[in-house]
Scaffold this active site. Structure first.
Site, mmCIF file in Angstrom:
data_model
loop_
_atom_site.group_PDB
_atom_site.id
_atom_site.type_symbol
_atom_site.label_atom_id
_atom_site.label_comp_id
_atom_site.label_asym_id
_atom_site.label_seq_id
_atom_site.Cartn_x
_atom_site.Cartn_y
_atom_site.Cartn_z
ATOM 1 N N LEU A 9 -1.306 -11.589 2.862
ATOM 2 C CA LEU A 9 -1.728 -10.314 2.272
ATOM 3 C C LEU A 9 -1.405 -10.292 0.780
ATOM 4 C CD1 LEU A 9 -0.599 -7.825 5.062
ATOM 5 C CD2 LEU A 9 -2.689 -9.198 4.886
ATOM 6 N N ARG A 16 4.526 -1.559 -9.625
ATOM 7 C CA ARG A 16 5.846 -1.562 -10.277
ATOM 8 C C ARG A 16 6.072 -2.749 -11.212
ATOM 9 N NH1 ARG A 16 9.169 -0.601 -4.906
ATOM 10 N NH2 ARG A 16 7.154 -1.272 -4.048
ATOM 11 N N GLY A 142 10.641 -1.270 6.172
ATOM 12 C CA GLY A 142 10.474 -0.769 7.528
ATOM 13 C C GLY A 142 11.706 -1.154 8.353
HETATM 14 C C1 UD1 Z 1 5.733 -3.651 4.219
HETATM 15 C C2 UD1 Z 1 5.948 -3.246 5.671
HETATM 16 C C3 UD1 Z 1 7.432 -2.962 5.873
HETATM 17 C C4 UD1 Z 1 8.248 -4.186 5.497
HETATM 18 C C5 UD1 Z 1 7.918 -4.613 4.068
HETATM 19 C C6 UD1 Z 1 8.579 -5.954 3.772
HETATM 20 C C7 UD1 Z 1 3.931 -2.083 6.302
HETATM 21 C C8 UD1 Z 1 3.289 -0.774 6.569
HETATM 22 N N1 UD1 Z 1 5.202 -2.054 5.935
HETATM 23 O O1 UD1 Z 1 6.091 -2.553 3.414
HETATM 24 O O2 UD1 Z 1 7.678 -2.653 7.238
HETATM 25 O O3 UD1 Z 1 9.635 -3.895 5.604
HETATM 26 O O4 UD1 Z 1 6.506 -4.809 3.913
HETATM 27 O O5 UD1 Z 1 8.402 -6.286 2.412
HETATM 28 O O6 UD1 Z 1 3.313 -3.103 6.493
HETATM 29 N N2 UD1 Z 1 -1.271 -5.175 1.034
HETATM 30 C C9 UD1 Z 1 -2.630 -5.423 1.104
HETATM 31 N N3 UD1 Z 1 -3.471 -4.387 1.338
HETATM 32 C C10 UD1 Z 1 -3.040 -3.117 1.518
HETATM 33 C C11 UD1 Z 1 -1.654 -2.873 1.448
HETATM 34 C C12 UD1 Z 1 -0.793 -3.923 1.203
HETATM 35 O O7 UD1 Z 1 -3.061 -6.561 0.958
HETATM 36 O O8 UD1 Z 1 -3.872 -2.238 1.727
HETATM 37 C C13 UD1 Z 1 -0.370 -6.311 0.772
HETATM 38 C C14 UD1 Z 1 0.416 -6.171 -0.502
HETATM 39 O O9 UD1 Z 1 -0.276 -6.782 -1.570
HETATM 40 C C15 UD1 Z 1 1.695 -6.894 -0.167
HETATM 41 C C16 UD1 Z 1 1.844 -6.706 1.335
HETATM 42 O O10 UD1 Z 1 0.576 -6.348 1.807
HETATM 43 O O11 UD1 Z 1 1.612 -8.280 -0.434
HETATM 44 C C17 UD1 Z 1 2.872 -5.635 1.685
HETATM 45 O O12 UD1 Z 1 2.433 -4.415 1.159
HETATM 46 P P1 UD1 Z 1 3.449 -3.390 0.492
HETATM 47 O O13 UD1 Z 1 2.680 -2.223 0.030
HETATM 48 O O14 UD1 Z 1 4.334 -4.087 -0.465
HETATM 49 O O15 UD1 Z 1 4.260 -2.956 1.791
HETATM 50 P P2 UD1 Z 1 5.736 -2.429 1.826
HETATM 51 O O16 UD1 Z 1 5.728 -0.970 1.529
HETATM 52 O O17 UD1 Z 1 6.629 -3.294 1.050
HETATM 53 MG MG MG Z 2 6.341 -4.718 -0.578
#
Ligand code: UD1
Ligand code: MG
Length: 457
Positions: A9, A16, A142
């Protein structure tokens, strides 16, 4: 593990970071974060890696370039991690078995850790396995909510968690193994009814559990490897950890680092045994150093191929080759496409660009050697310059073996100094100097007798 597929992902903006560059392209220890993740996945045996891009997707693809086993899908709108994974459904529709889901912003992952996750998932026969970590500060992550018997019930996001749930130190690393078809089916049931209005991937675990499927968790031995990078501060922290790992590896292989705290070695650099690295030294991507060298203090090498027994301090070299036994001097600048052959002796303040310097030749002080083919055993006197540029074009200088160029000479290219030729100090050479001759190209000295007396009268 020949069937292992990963989904990485990388669609988020990384707000940030406050950067124009997509977060996953920021480098740690000389390598983009996303590349660190892909390399760890491949090390663990992944043959197919599907990267989900969104913000800056074109830049991500362009920067990463074509890579074997790497494919991309686009998530046009960032509606959550569950939604991001769903974008791969079509591409992976024919795939069976295990899929590993990773995030592109975790550059500290190791192949070993992912292998361990994969193996535990297989052994447990689970439909989903989450990699967890005990975080000293769990803020933002999470939380892993377990039942009385220790099995995982669900994952609750920080923003959705109760005060009691926020006390939990075991967190979701954001890395999982799933049975791929079970995952896609469950993702169809995930809603965005939560604090962030997003489709959460971790909700898949609770859905699978409620269907009676086995879900499993594996704890990482150290939380460091699972750290996600969201800010420049965290990036600097990751950089430190990666550099520490690299330095420890080098020392274990027989390299002396006088001060690991001020030795900055990129991930792919190789250093031979019994080489000593002095403080304030940067060895950057593509650099290879041989055995028994003494490098530093204050050396910066970028993509330098360096043989054995090379010594150098207070100098900068990039995209060049330095053979066995070369001694670099203080404030040398060795520029791209240069080759210093065995035993070359360099002195203070010498610049070499796009040139070869043959075996055992000496450039002891204050020279500029640009676009030059120099033979072996040449002595370049102090302050000698190749005049390679007429304001429009660059020209080459050819210097034969065992030539002797007197101090403060200009060699105006294109020009040839043949084998064994001598050039008197202060000459400006514009024509070929034939083999074995002495060329002097300077005004003759004239002494005016009685000049001082005359002036005083
Ligand atoms: C996520 C997890 C959380 C975990 C944490 C670990 C979820 C809902 N939560 O939170 O449980 O503890 O990672 O770091 O999954 N991304 C996409 N598309 C989107 C949203 C996110 O590709 O629509 C990618 C981001 O670029 C990133 C990753 O997914 O690489 C995680 O997304 P982020 O928004 O950082 O999730 P966290 O709030 O950190
Ligand atoms: Mg994150």
């Amino acid at each position: 593990m020949s069937d292992l597929v990963t989904i990485i992902l990388a669609a988020g903006k990384g707000t940030r970071m406050k950067s124009k560059l997509p977060k996953v392209l920021h480098k740690a220890a000389g390598k983009a974060m996303l590349q660190h993740v892909i390399d760890a996945a491949k090390e663990a045996g992944a043959v197919r890696n599907v990267v989900v891009t969104g913000f800056g997707g074109d830049v991500v693809r362009e920067t990463m370039g074509e890579q074997q086993g790497v494919e991309y899908v686009t998530q046009a709108e960032q509606l959550g991690t569950g939604h991001a994974v769903l974008q791969t459904r079509e591409l992976l529709s024919g795939t069976q078995g295990t899929v590993m889901v990773l995030c592109g912003d975790t550059p500290l992952l190791t192949g070993d850790l992912l292998k361990k996750l994969y193996e535990s998932h297989q052994e447990a026969g689970a439909k989903a396995t989450v990699l967890t970590a005990i975080m000293p500060d769990a803020t933002g992550y999470g939380r892993i909510i377990r039942s009385e018997d220790g099995s995982v019930l669900k994952i609750v996001e920080h923003k959705d968690a109760t005060e009691e749930e926020r006390q939990v130190k075991e967190v979701n690393s954001g890395i999982y193994c799933f049975d791929i078809q079970a995952m896609f089916e469950a993702l169809g049931k995930v809603t965005n009814d939560n604090a962030q209005g997003e489709y959460y991937l971790p909700d898949v675990l609770e859905i699978l559990r409620s269907q009676g499927d086995k879900i499993w968790a594996v704890a990482a031995d150290d939380y460091e490897s699972t750290l996600g990078i969201n800010s420049r501060q965290q990036l600097a922290g990751a950089e430190k950890i990666l550099r520490r790992r690299k330095n420890e590896q080098l020392m274990a292989e027989g390299v002396t680092l006088m001060d690991p705290d001020t030795t900055y070695v990129d991930f792919d650099v190789q250093v031979g045994r019994d080489t000593i690295i002095y403080p304030m030294t940067w060895l950057e991507a593509g650099t290879v150093i041989g055995e028994e060298c003494e490098i530093g203090p204050s050396v910066r090498f970028q993509n330098v191929k360096c043989g054995n027994n090379v010594v150098g301090q207070f100098c900068y070299a990039h995209d060049c080759q330095i053979d066995d036994g070369v001694a670099l001097g203080q404030f040398n600048h060795i520029r791209p496409a240069s080759h210093l052959a065995e035993g070359v002796k360099m002195g203070n303040f010498v610049e070499v660009k796009n040139s070869t310097v043959g075996k055992g030749s000496k450039l002891p002080h204050l020279s500029y050697i640009g676009d030059c083919d120099m033979g072996s055993g040449v002595n370049m006197g102090c302050g000698t310059i190749t005049v390679n540029y007429d304001g429009k074009k660059k020209f080459r200088t050819v210097i034969g073996n065992d030539a002797f160029v007197g101090c403060n000479s200009n060699l105006v290219a294109p020009v040839t100094v043949e084998d064994g030729a001598y050039i008197g100090a202060g000459s400006t050479i514009t024509k070929t100097v034939p083999q074995g001759t002495l060329a002097i190209a300077r005004a003759r000295q004239k002494n005016i007798e009685g000049w001082l007396d005359k002036r005083n009268q």
